[in-house]
Scaffold this motif. Structure first.
Motif, PDB file in Angstrom:
ATOM      1  N   SER A 191       0.724  -1.188   0.065  1.00 32.27           N
ATOM      2  CA  SER A 191      -0.051   0.021  -0.009  1.00 32.27           C
ATOM      3  C   SER A 191       0.704   1.279   0.100  1.00 32.27           C
ATOM      4  O   SER A 191       0.496   2.231  -0.675  1.00 32.27           O
ATOM      5  N   ILE A 192       1.984   1.303   0.884  1.00 30.90           N
ATOM      6  CA  ILE A 192       2.915   2.471   0.831  1.00 30.90           C
ATOM      7  C   ILE A 192       3.540   2.641  -0.505  1.00 30.90           C
ATOM      8  O   ILE A 192       3.520   3.630  -1.043  1.00 30.90           O
ATOM      9  N   ALA A 193       3.864   1.375  -1.078  1.00 26.84           N
ATOM     10  CA  ALA A 193       4.364   1.551  -2.639  1.00 26.84           C
ATOM     11  C   ALA A 193       3.545   2.105  -3.534  1.00 26.84           C
ATOM     12  O   ALA A 193       3.953   2.963  -4.195  1.00 26.84           O
ATOM     13  N   LYS A 194       2.366   1.934  -3.552  1.00 26.87           N
ATOM     14  CA  LYS A 194       1.355   2.357  -4.239  1.00 26.87           C
ATOM     15  C   LYS A 194       1.312   3.663  -4.254  1.00 26.87           C
ATOM     16  O   LYS A 194       1.265   4.536  -5.394  1.00 26.87           O
ATOM     17  N   HIS A 195       1.244   4.313  -2.929  1.00 29.23           N
ATOM     18  CA  HIS A 195       1.067   5.861  -2.670  1.00 29.23           C
ATOM     19  C   HIS A 195       2.363   6.481  -3.055  1.00 29.23           C
ATOM     20  O   HIS A 195       2.298   7.528  -3.556  1.00 29.23           O
ATOM     21  N   ILE A 196       3.562   5.965  -2.852  1.00 31.32           N
ATOM     22  CA  ILE A 196       4.726   6.462  -3.377  1.00 31.32           C
ATOM     23  C   ILE A 196       4.426   6.648  -4.908  1.00 31.32           C
ATOM     24  O   ILE A 196       5.011   7.595  -5.491  1.00 31.32           O
ATOM     25  N   ALA A 197       4.159   5.557  -5.587  1.00 29.83           N
ATOM     26  CA  ALA A 197       3.863   5.426  -7.124  1.00 29.83           C
ATOM     27  C   ALA A 197       3.172   6.591  -7.439  1.00 29.83           C
ATOM     28  O   ALA A 197       3.456   7.466  -8.439  1.00 29.83           O
ATOM     29  N   ARG A 198       1.987   6.797  -6.700  1.00 28.86           N
ATOM     30  CA  ARG A 198       1.201   7.995  -7.159  1.00 28.86           C
ATOM     31  C   ARG A 198       1.869   9.290  -7.137  1.00 28.86           C
ATOM     32  O   ARG A 198       1.606  10.213  -7.946  1.00 28.86           O
ATOM     33  N   ALA A 239      -0.870   8.017   3.948  1.00 28.08           N
ATOM     34  CA  ALA A 239      -0.813   8.233   2.575  1.00 28.08           C
ATOM     35  C   ALA A 239      -0.328   9.333   2.115  1.00 28.08           C
ATOM     36  O   ALA A 239       0.358   9.240   1.164  1.00 28.08           O
ATOM     37  N   PHE A 240      -0.719  10.451   2.747  1.00 30.86           N
ATOM     38  CA  PHE A 240      -0.213  11.733   2.266  1.00 30.86           C
ATOM     39  C   PHE A 240       1.610  11.718   2.332  1.00 30.86           C
ATOM     40  O   PHE A 240       2.199  12.295   1.319  1.00 30.86           O
ATOM     41  N   LEU A 241       2.272  11.482   3.543  1.00 32.80           N
ATOM     42  CA  LEU A 241       3.562  11.367   3.650  1.00 32.80           C
ATOM     43  C   LEU A 241       4.455  10.582   2.475  1.00 32.80           C
ATOM     44  O   LEU A 241       5.189  10.761   2.011  1.00 32.80           O
ATOM     45  N   SER A 242       3.403   9.405   2.354  1.00 31.90           N
ATOM     46  CA  SER A 242       4.126   8.473   1.200  1.00 31.90           C
ATOM     47  C   SER A 242       4.218   9.180  -0.019  1.00 31.90           C
ATOM     48  O   SER A 242       4.903   9.040  -0.824  1.00 31.90           O
ATOM     49  N   LYS A 243       2.875   9.818  -0.522  1.00 33.61           N
ATOM     50  CA  LYS A 243       2.816  10.527  -1.834  1.00 33.61           C
ATOM     51  C   LYS A 243       3.787  11.705  -1.734  1.00 33.61           C
ATOM     52  O   LYS A 243       4.488  11.908  -3.049  1.00 33.61           O
ATOM     53  N   GLN A 244       4.113  12.351  -0.575  1.00 31.87           N
ATOM     54  CA  GLN A 244       4.944  13.290  -0.881  1.00 31.87           C
ATOM     55  C   GLN A 244       6.403  12.932  -0.891  1.00 31.87           C
ATOM     56  O   GLN A 244       7.336  13.545  -1.665  1.00 31.87           O
ATOM     57  N   LEU A 245       6.570  11.659  -0.306  1.00 28.42           N
ATOM     58  CA  LEU A 245       7.991  11.189  -0.415  1.00 28.42           C
ATOM     59  C   LEU A 245       8.331  10.722  -1.926  1.00 28.42           C
ATOM     60  O   LEU A 245       9.580  11.100  -2.358  1.00 28.42           O
ATOM     61  N   GLY A 246       7.419  10.033  -2.395  1.00 31.53           N
ATOM     62  CA  GLY A 246       7.427   9.872  -3.939  1.00 31.53           C
ATOM     63  C   GLY A 246       7.525  11.079  -4.922  1.00 31.53           C
ATOM     64  O   GLY A 246       8.469  10.723  -5.774  1.00 31.53           O
ATOM     65  N   LYS A 247       6.987  12.093  -4.504  1.00 30.87           N
ATOM     66  CA  LYS A 247       6.805  13.208  -5.042  1.00 30.87           C
ATOM     67  C   LYS A 247       8.470  13.950  -5.329  1.00 30.87           C
ATOM     68  O   LYS A 247       9.120  14.385  -6.091  1.00 30.87           O
ATOM     69  N   ARG A 248       8.963  13.901  -3.895  1.00 29.93           N
ATOM     70  CA  ARG A 248      10.141  14.473  -3.664  1.00 29.93           C
ATOM     71  C   ARG A 248      11.304  13.675  -4.596  1.00 29.93           C
ATOM     72  O   ARG A 248      12.198  14.167  -5.095  1.00 29.93           O
ATOM     73  N   LEU A 249      11.231  12.265  -4.355  1.00 30.10           N
ATOM     74  CA  LEU A 249      12.139  11.349  -5.111  1.00 30.10           C
ATOM     75  C   LEU A 249      12.034  11.644  -6.600  1.00 30.10           C
ATOM     76  O   LEU A 249      13.099  11.714  -7.177  1.00 30.10           O
ATOM     77  N   ALA A 250      10.895  11.801  -7.159  1.00 25.72           N
ATOM     78  CA  ALA A 250      10.496  12.032  -8.706  1.00 25.72           C
ATOM     79  C   ALA A 250      11.384  13.262  -9.039  1.00 25.72           C
ATOM     80  O   ALA A 250      12.009  13.537 -10.206  1.00 25.72           O
ATOM     81  N   VAL A 251      11.089  14.464  -8.280  1.00 29.87           N
ATOM     82  CA  VAL A 251      11.654  15.805  -8.697  1.00 29.87           C
ATOM     83  C   VAL A 251      12.843  15.685  -8.575  1.00 29.87           C
ATOM     84  O   VAL A 251      13.875  16.331  -9.549  1.00 29.87           O
ATOM     85  N   THR A 252      13.608  15.140  -7.741  1.00 32.85           N
ATOM     86  CA  THR A 252      15.242  15.041  -7.527  1.00 32.85           C
ATOM     87  C   THR A 252      15.638  14.150  -8.669  1.00 32.85           C
ATOM     88  O   THR A 252      16.636  14.557  -9.482  1.00 32.85           O
ATOM     89  N   SER A 253      15.104  12.905  -8.942  1.00 31.67           N
ATOM     90  CA  SER A 253      15.552  12.243 -10.055  1.00 31.67           C
ATOM     91  C   SER A 253      15.420  12.829 -11.377  1.00 31.67           C
ATOM     92  O   SER A 253      16.404  12.692 -12.317  1.00 31.67           O
ATOM     93  N   LEU A 254      14.582  13.724 -11.462  1.00 26.85           N
ATOM     94  CA  LEU A 254      14.261  14.408 -12.925  1.00 26.85           C
ATOM     95  C   LEU A 254      15.372  15.232 -12.991  1.00 26.85           C
ATOM     96  O   LEU A 254      16.051  15.395 -14.048  1.00 26.85           O
ATOM     97  N   LYS A 255      15.707  16.016 -12.133  1.00 28.74           N
ATOM     98  CA  LYS A 255      16.744  17.125 -12.097  1.00 28.74           C
ATOM     99  C   LYS A 255      18.154  16.243 -12.266  1.00 28.74           C
ATOM    100  O   LYS A 255      18.956  16.966 -12.900  1.00 28.74           O
TER     101      LYS A 255
END
Length: 189
Positions: A18-25, A169-185
């Motif tokens: 479930s955490i994995a899915k929220h991180i993916a979102r 759920a919110f914190l998992s999504k935020q972590l995924g978003k932070r990872l994505a923004v950094t990976s893209l940079k």
């Protein structure tokens, strides 16, 4: 630019998944980023994976990584550790150096070992030269959550079901978003 981020996890009862899915979102909320949900085989082949089994090639070619495991005696689960024990070729080649990464976990008790498990998952990532990120305290819900979430990564308390609390759920999504923004940079440079 397509940034591929692997969300690798092992889950026995569904909470870590479930955490994995929220991180993916959270990852996919960032334009140009794609989350690849992957899992590992159970040691006894006693699990029925709902996502594809990760390959070494997929790990080698990822632009970022989120890795999760349930708490097993304060450590990552053996099937996930077994997978990392097979990544020497990537270590020798330096394939994961400077790629962003984060970790996540779940347990059935509040003091079941969240933080130690997150730390055990960081060790192979550090050996591979990855850049580890957590959840900064600038995230207000990290201060107020009564269930899961830590500066080291996303966590969940799974006492009765694999469902996450709103904060988890919110914190998992935020972590995924932070990872994505950094990976893209990192991919752009």
């Amino acid at each position: 630019m397509n940034c591929k981020i692997v969300v690798l996890y092992f889950s026995k009862n569904g909470s870590t998944q479930s955490i994995a899915k929220h991180i993916a979102r959270g990852i996919e909320s960032v334009e140009g980023c794609e989350a690849m949900l992957r899992t590992v085989d159970g040691l006894n082949k006693d699990t029925d994976p709902q996502d594809p089994i990760i390959t070494i090639e997929e790990l080698k070619n990822c632009d970022g990584l989120a890795m999760g495991s349930p708490v097993w005696f304060g450590n990552m689960a053996a099937p996930l550790k077994h997978f990392w024990d097979q990544t020497s070729s990537l270590w020798i080649a330096g394939s994961l150096i400077d790629k962003p990464a984060c970790v996540f976990t779940s347990s059935s008790s509040m003091h079941g070992g969240h933080e130690t498990t997150l730390q055990t998952m960081m060790l192979p990532l550090l050996h591979h030269g990855m850049m580890i990120m957590g959840i900064p305290y600038s995230e207000p819900r990290l201060h107020s959550t009564q269930s899961g979430g830590a500066p080291y990564g996303a966590t969940a308390l799974s006492t009765t079901s694999p469902s996450l609390s709103d904060d988890e759920a919110f914190l998992s999504k935020q972590l995924g978003k932070r990872l994505a923004v950094t990976s893209l940079k990192m991919k752009r440079h």
